[in-house]
Design a protein around this motif. Structure first.
Motif, PDB file in Angstrom:
ATOM      1  N   PRO A   1       0.855  -1.110   0.058  1.00 19.03           N
ATOM      2  CA  PRO A   1       0.023   0.150  -0.114  1.00 19.03           C
ATOM      3  C   PRO A   1       0.859   1.169   0.194  1.00 19.03           C
ATOM      4  N   MET A   2       2.002   1.054   0.485  1.00 14.61           N
ATOM      5  CA  MET A   2       2.881   2.374   0.572  1.00 14.61           C
ATOM      6  C   MET A   2       3.572   2.725  -0.820  1.00 14.61           C
TER       7      MET A   2
ATOM      8  N   LYS B   1      -6.538   6.294   0.248  1.00 16.37           N
ATOM      9  CA  LYS B   1      -6.191   5.219   1.209  1.00 16.37           C
ATOM     10  C   LYS B   1      -7.276   4.712   2.067  1.00 16.37           C
TER      11      LYS B   1
ATOM     12  N   VAL C   1       2.209  -4.632   5.656  1.00 21.33           N
ATOM     13  CA  VAL C   1       2.569  -3.925   6.578  1.00 21.33           C
ATOM     14  C   VAL C   1       3.937  -3.418   6.209  1.00 21.33           C
TER      15      VAL C   1
ATOM     16  N   ASP D   1       7.367   3.366   7.658  1.00 22.30           N
ATOM     17  CA  ASP D   1       6.274   2.627   6.952  1.00 22.30           C
ATOM     18  C   ASP D   1       5.603   1.539   7.593  1.00 22.30           C
TER      19      ASP D   1
ATOM     20  N   ASN E   1       3.405   3.043  10.460  1.00 21.73           N
ATOM     21  CA  ASN E   1       2.104   3.667   9.928  1.00 21.73           C
ATOM     22  C   ASN E   1       1.202   2.756   9.280  1.00 21.73           C
ATOM     23  N   TYR E   2       1.846   1.714   8.675  1.00 19.11           N
ATOM     24  CA  TYR E   2       0.785   0.620   8.203  1.00 19.11           C
ATOM     25  C   TYR E   2       0.239  -0.152   9.166  1.00 19.11           C
TER      26      TYR E   2
ATOM     27  N   LEU F   1      -2.745   1.789  10.579  1.00 19.33           N
ATOM     28  CA  LEU F   1      -3.960   1.653   9.563  1.00 19.33           C
ATOM     29  C   LEU F   1      -4.452   0.388   9.499  1.00 19.33           C
TER      30      LEU F   1
END
Ligand code: AMP
Ligand code: MN
Ligand code: MN
Ligand code: MN
Length: 278
Positions: free
Chosen positions: A190-191, A200, A217, A226, A229-230, A233
């Protein structure tokens, strides 16, 4: 040591499925999923090799999806690869690749680069799976660009001179096919999409509503920031966490070492805790 995202020459990787498994094992990996683009044809060979090496192999595939006119990749994990509906969906997704290559080659021709059609096909072990990766390799070998990254920023990336819009599977359709085959659907890297926070959020919400299970992730050379962050999320959207190198070949742009993903942040629920395959 786990790796739930990597490629063989069934799609746009360099190594055969057995070589991928051997390298992962040599790198200390104990759990691997081979996730070729839109194709499960490498799984039987990978499984046989995994049994020989004593490494755990989970069925995988990376499905090309068109979501709001953008390409998104959905990894399917731990599904029945004999499932007819899933195989039908994958066959449909594969169908457009040769025609798209023709269109890409025509655009390159206009820029004074000839031979891309034949050049890319010669590099694909499996013609129906010819990919922009093969075009990039052709451009490198012919001296038009220095590396894969440049091939995408100069010619092949979305909106660049040789980009050809392509309609892949639908998001909900891909998730349903994976779920229907008893698997878990994962949003790949996703990054890497360059999506805004709003895009997103929309993607994660739609994916979750469609029955999606997890997001990566960690992908390739993504860093600790990253991952943090993920992981947040994933937690916010009630999704599990996956991790994969996205290995295609040694020294490739995404930089992941096959079979070696860093540990996930503590708030993650690992997707591998939900695998049914021993
Ligand atoms: P395709 O499925 O034919 O559109 O090709 C997509 C593949 O190209 C991806 O799976 C990556 O392996 C590679 N790719 C996509 N974007 C980039 C990029 N910006 N730099 C390097 N490789 C890329
Ligand atoms: Mn690829
Ligand atoms: Mn991908
Ligand atoms: Mn991939």
């Amino acid at each position: 040591m786990i790796d739930l995202h990597c490629h063989s020459n069934i799609s746009d990787g360099l190594l055969s499925p057995a070589e991928v498994v051997r390298l992962a094992h040599a790198n200390g990996c104990t759990l691997i999923a081979l996730t070729d683009h839109d194709h499960t044809g490498g799984l039987a060979e990978a499984r046989a090799e995994a049994q020989k090496c004593g490494i755990r192999l989970i069925n995988g595939v990376e499905i090309s999806v068109t979501w709001r006119k953008r390409t998104v990749h959905i990894v399917g994990l731990d599904f029945d690869d004999g499932n007819e509906d899933l195989q039908k969906l994958l066959a449909g997704v594969r169908k457009g690749r040769l025609k798209r290559l023709e269109a890409i080659a025509a655009k390159l021709e206009k820029r004074g680069i000839s031979g891309a059609y034949e050049g890319a096909l010669a590099l694909a072990a499996n013609p129906e799976m010819v990919s922009r990766t093969h075009v990039a390799e052709f451009l490198i070998n012919a001296g038009h660009v220095r590396n894969k990254q440049q091939a995408f920023t100069k010619y092949l990336g979305d909106g660049k001179p040789a980009s050809v819009p392509h309609e892949w599977a639908g998001l909900a359709e891909a998730v349903a096919a994976v779920n229907g085959a008893g698997g878990l659907a994962v949003i790949a890297h996703p990054m890497r999409y360059g999506f805004s926070a709003t895009a997103k959020r929309n993607l994660f919400e739609e994916f979750k509503a469609a029955g999606g299970a997890a997001i990566e992730v960690h992908s390739g050379n993504s860093d600790k920031n990253d991952r943090l962050n993920y992981a947040l999320l994933a937690e916010r959207y009630g999704l599990l966490a996956s991790a994969g190198s996205d290995f295609h070949r040694q020294g490739d742009y995404s930089g992941g070492i096959l079979g070696a993903c860093p540990e996930l942040p503590g708030n993650c629920k690992p997707v591998w805790d939900f695998f049914q395959t021993a």
